[in-house]
Write a protein that holds these residues in place. Structure first.
Motif, PDB file in Angstrom:
ATOM      1  N   MET A  51       1.113  -1.217  -0.112  1.00 37.20           N
ATOM      2  CA  MET A  51      -0.125  -0.360  -0.277  1.00 37.20           C
ATOM      3  C   MET A  51       0.630   1.179  -0.358  1.00 37.20           C
ATOM      4  N   ASP A  52       0.554   2.038  -0.111  1.00 36.70           N
ATOM      5  CA  ASP A  52       1.177   3.350  -0.508  1.00 36.70           C
ATOM      6  C   ASP A  52       1.990   4.009   0.887  1.00 36.70           C
ATOM      7  N   ILE A  53       1.095   3.745   2.167  1.00 39.91           N
ATOM      8  CA  ILE A  53       2.365   3.708   3.576  1.00 39.91           C
ATOM      9  C   ILE A  53       3.279   2.899   4.165  1.00 39.91           C
ATOM     10  N   CYS A  54       3.581   1.360   2.875  1.00 36.01           N
ATOM     11  CA  CYS A  54       4.525   0.493   2.890  1.00 36.01           C
ATOM     12  C   CYS A  54       5.558   0.956   2.134  1.00 36.01           C
ATOM     13  N   LYS A  55       5.924   2.079   1.302  1.00 35.92           N
ATOM     14  CA  LYS A  55       6.976   2.336   0.049  1.00 35.92           C
ATOM     15  C   LYS A  55       7.866   3.709   1.374  1.00 35.92           C
ATOM     16  N   GLU A  56       6.700   4.471   2.516  1.00 36.14           N
ATOM     17  CA  GLU A  56       6.586   5.520   3.056  1.00 36.14           C
ATOM     18  C   GLU A  56       7.701   4.853   4.400  1.00 36.14           C
ATOM     19  N   LYS A  57       7.042   3.931   5.217  1.00 36.65           N
ATOM     20  CA  LYS A  57       7.063   4.311   6.532  1.00 36.65           C
ATOM     21  C   LYS A  57       7.816   3.024   7.213  1.00 36.65           C
ATOM     22  N   VAL A  58       8.303   2.956   7.653  1.00 37.39           N
ATOM     23  CA  VAL A  58       8.904   1.451   8.311  1.00 37.39           C
ATOM     24  C   VAL A  58       7.978   0.253   9.150  1.00 37.39           C
ATOM     25  N   PRO A  59       7.464  -0.492   8.661  1.00 35.19           N
ATOM     26  CA  PRO A  59       6.885  -0.961   9.552  1.00 35.19           C
ATOM     27  C   PRO A  59       7.344  -1.259  10.682  1.00 35.19           C
ATOM     28  N   PRO A  60       7.055  -1.289  12.443  1.00 30.14           N
ATOM     29  CA  PRO A  60       7.244  -1.666  13.253  1.00 30.14           C
ATOM     30  C   PRO A  60       6.606  -3.392  14.054  1.00 30.14           C
ATOM     31  N   LEU A  61       8.071  -3.622  14.753  1.00 34.14           N
ATOM     32  CA  LEU A  61       7.882  -5.068  14.572  1.00 34.14           C
ATOM     33  C   LEU A  61       6.388  -5.382  15.526  1.00 34.14           C
ATOM     34  N   LYS A  62       5.659  -6.067  15.486  1.00 35.66           N
ATOM     35  CA  LYS A  62       4.392  -5.874  16.768  1.00 35.66           C
ATOM     36  C   LYS A  62       4.107  -7.091  17.157  1.00 35.66           C
ATOM     37  N   GLU A  63       3.940  -6.991  18.373  1.00 38.81           N
ATOM     38  CA  GLU A  63       2.510  -8.370  18.844  1.00 38.81           C
ATOM     39  C   GLU A  63       1.397  -8.290  18.524  1.00 38.81           C
ATOM     40  N   ILE A  64       0.770  -8.848  17.518  1.00 34.07           N
ATOM     41  CA  ILE A  64      -0.234  -8.658  16.673  1.00 34.07           C
ATOM     42  C   ILE A  64      -1.546  -9.742  17.538  1.00 34.07           C
ATOM     43  N   GLU A  65      -0.851 -10.863  18.002  1.00 37.36           N
ATOM     44  CA  GLU A  65      -1.549 -12.309  18.208  1.00 37.36           C
ATOM     45  C   GLU A  65      -1.005 -12.583  19.877  1.00 37.36           C
ATOM     46  N   LYS A  66      -1.012 -13.616  20.661  1.00 39.04           N
ATOM     47  CA  LYS A  66      -0.284 -13.726  21.965  1.00 39.04           C
ATOM     48  C   LYS A  66       1.025 -15.113  20.871  1.00 39.04           C
ATOM     49  N   ASN A  67       2.318 -13.868  21.715  1.00 35.19           N
ATOM     50  CA  ASN A  67       2.985 -14.632  21.212  1.00 35.19           C
ATOM     51  C   ASN A  67       3.335 -14.879  19.902  1.00 35.19           C
ATOM     52  N   ARG A  68       2.872 -13.561  19.194  1.00 28.15           N
ATOM     53  CA  ARG A  68       3.039 -13.776  17.808  1.00 28.15           C
ATOM     54  C   ARG A  68       3.467 -12.096  16.995  1.00 28.15           C
ATOM     55  N   LYS A  69       4.689 -11.871  16.594  1.00 34.03           N
ATOM     56  CA  LYS A  69       5.256 -10.790  16.428  1.00 34.03           C
ATOM     57  C   LYS A  69       4.883 -10.974  14.882  1.00 34.03           C
ATOM     58  N   VAL A  70       4.896  -9.698  14.290  1.00 32.86           N
ATOM     59  CA  VAL A  70       4.768  -8.927  12.692  1.00 32.86           C
ATOM     60  C   VAL A  70       4.744  -7.826  12.481  1.00 32.86           C
ATOM     61  N   ALA A  71       6.130  -7.466  11.379  1.00 37.44           N
ATOM     62  CA  ALA A  71       6.107  -5.798  11.111  1.00 37.44           C
ATOM     63  C   ALA A  71       5.073  -6.127   9.813  1.00 37.44           C
ATOM     64  N   CYS A  72       4.071  -6.285   9.285  1.00 33.12           N
ATOM     65  CA  CYS A  72       3.730  -5.939   8.723  1.00 33.12           C
ATOM     66  C   CYS A  72       2.742  -5.104   8.765  1.00 33.12           C
ATOM     67  N   PHE A  73       2.069  -3.925   7.938  1.00 37.30           N
ATOM     68  CA  PHE A  73       1.053  -2.571   7.588  1.00 37.30           C
ATOM     69  C   PHE A  73      -0.443  -3.698   7.683  1.00 37.30           C
ATOM     70  N   LEU A  74      -0.270  -4.668   6.585  1.00 34.04           N
ATOM     71  CA  LEU A  74      -1.813  -5.019   6.734  1.00 34.04           C
ATOM     72  C   LEU A  74      -2.244  -5.464   7.950  1.00 34.04           C
ATOM     73  N   TYR A  75      -1.790  -5.550   9.391  1.00 31.41           N
ATOM     74  CA  TYR A  75      -2.458  -5.910  10.771  1.00 31.41           C
ATOM     75  C   TYR A  75      -2.343  -4.386  11.588  1.00 31.41           C
ATOM     76  N   MET A  76      -1.767  -3.596  11.337  1.00 34.09           N
ATOM     77  CA  MET A  76      -1.724  -2.510  11.978  1.00 34.09           C
ATOM     78  C   MET A  76      -2.649  -1.419  11.225  1.00 34.09           C
ATOM     79  N   GLU A  77      -2.686  -0.635  12.843  1.00 35.73           N
ATOM     80  CA  GLU A  77      -4.282   0.622  11.945  1.00 35.73           C
ATOM     81  C   GLU A  77      -3.983   1.636  11.577  1.00 35.73           C
ATOM     82  N   GLU A  78      -2.353   2.282  11.394  1.00 36.71           N
ATOM     83  CA  GLU A  78      -1.775   3.183  10.859  1.00 36.71           C
ATOM     84  C   GLU A  78      -2.559   3.072   9.260  1.00 36.71           C
ATOM     85  N   ARG A  79      -2.419   2.026   9.079  1.00 34.44           N
ATOM     86  CA  ARG A  79      -2.857   1.873   7.627  1.00 34.44           C
ATOM     87  C   ARG A  79      -4.283   1.985   6.700  1.00 34.44           C
TER      88      ARG A  79
END
Ligand code: SF4
Length: 332
Positions: free
Chosen positions: A303-331
């Motif tokens: 998405m547009d945001i993907c070219k501009e911002k670095v996705p942080p590594l975030k815990e989005i489920e218990k014990n699971r971390k991912v660095a992708c805007f698909l799973y983040m509010e910012e998008r």
């Protein structure tokens, strides 16, 4: 997954190769915890930063590799010690062999053909101030534990087959019972039979308490699936995803992890039913990596945001971390 004590942690580590003309950002802002009593598999394509990461974990940092930013901690007697504030020589003297041991890629080929296996043990005894005969008798026992006749200690490396040599290397590397063992691509030069034997030996060592935790670095996902508790997926010097092994195989979150799992030939039914596909394009040059998410030029969800911002590594489920805007509010 059980709640476990942290054995090792690194915070916001940047480790770059500073060459004359260019800087290679091999590990770029990586934070990672390793728990006691776990096997953690680190996977990714060649050049993704796996081996550099293993060198940072053991503080095996030699020019042109430079620790630019971040801290590295190892738990010693229940307390965290910042090993990144020490020199390589200091970490080597105080902790290598006893607390942390790294078996680098192709270690078995680094054995001198004209030096008997027992000489390596004698050398270790000398550098750690241990009685030579005491360590040699420990080595005999360790050789037996890895399925080698102790008589092989009196032989030269060229007399051993590849599989035997790799087991001899792991027996010598763990002779002082290191808490954390790091193995970099230990099975890639072995045939399938010897791969199986080696993995069994490794797991047996953990079961027997010879080592407490293992970092297993490989490009081979099927191997990680067999032995690891958690998988770390690296892409272009960053962690794309960290997850317990079963969950990541059944439901990979990061588009790169999905591509990686779907591009391997494996007997795993969960992976096979998704079909074999390939990831378009090639990994980026780490001298000048893409802006924002480093995977965006290859990602079909970009998405547009993907070219501009670095996705942080975030815990989005218990014990699971991912660095992708698909799973983040910012998008949104
Ligand atoms: Fe793709 Fe964007 Fe996620 Fe990166 S952050 S993996 S480009 S969707």
């Amino acid at each position: 997954m059980k709640n476990r004590e942290i054995l090792f942690k690194m915070e916001n580590v940047k480790a770059y190769y500073k060459l004359e003309e260019v800087t290679v950002k091999a590990v770029d802002d990586v934070s990672l915890e390793i728990f006691e009593d776990e096997v953690i598999g680190i996977v990714g394509e060649s050049g993704s930063g796996k081996t550099t990461l293993s060198n940072v974990i053991s503080m095996n940092i030699m020019k042109p590799l430079t620790l630019v930013e971040g801290k590295v901690f190892l738990k010693i007697n229940g307390e965290f010690e910042e090993i990144s504030s020490m020199s390589r020589e200091e970490v080597k003297k105080k902790f290598w062999g006893k607390e942390i041991t790294i078996v680098p890629q192709a270690a078995m080929n680094a054995l001198m053909p004209t030096i008997k296996m027992s000489k390596y043990i004698e050398h270790l005894a000398q550098s750690h101030g241990i009685d030579k005969n005491e360590l040699l008798s420990k080595a005999e026992k360790r050789f037996e534990e890895v399925g080698l006749d102790p008589l092989w200690l009196k032989r030269y490396p060229f007399e051993l087959s590849g599989g035997m040599k790799q087991r001899a290397v792991i027996a010598i590397a763990t002779i002082l019972n290191p808490v954390l063992l790091i193995v970099d691509e230990p099975t890639s030069a072995l045939d399938v039979v010897n791969q199986k034997i080696f993995l069994k030996v490794l797991m047996q060592m953990k079961k027997m308490g010879i080592v407490k935790s293992i970092v297993f670095i490989t490009h081979d996902i099927a191997t990680v699936r067999q032995i690891a508790d958690r998988m770390v997926v690296m892409y272009a010097g960053k962690i794309a995803e960290i997850s317990p092994i079963e969950e990541i195989v059944q439901k990979p979150l990061h588009p790169y992890t999905q591509g990686l799992l779907n591009s391997v030939l494996t007997p795993e039914p969960e992976i096979r039913k998704r079909g074999i596909t390939t990831i378009p394009g090639a990994p980026p040059n780490l001298v000048n990596p893409p802006s924002g998410c480093r995977f965006h030029p290859r990602c079909s969800y970009a998405m547009d945001i993907c070219k501009e911002k670095v996705p942080p590594l975030k815990e989005i489920e218990k014990n699971r971390k991912v660095a992708c805007f698909l799973y983040m509010e910012e998008r949104k």
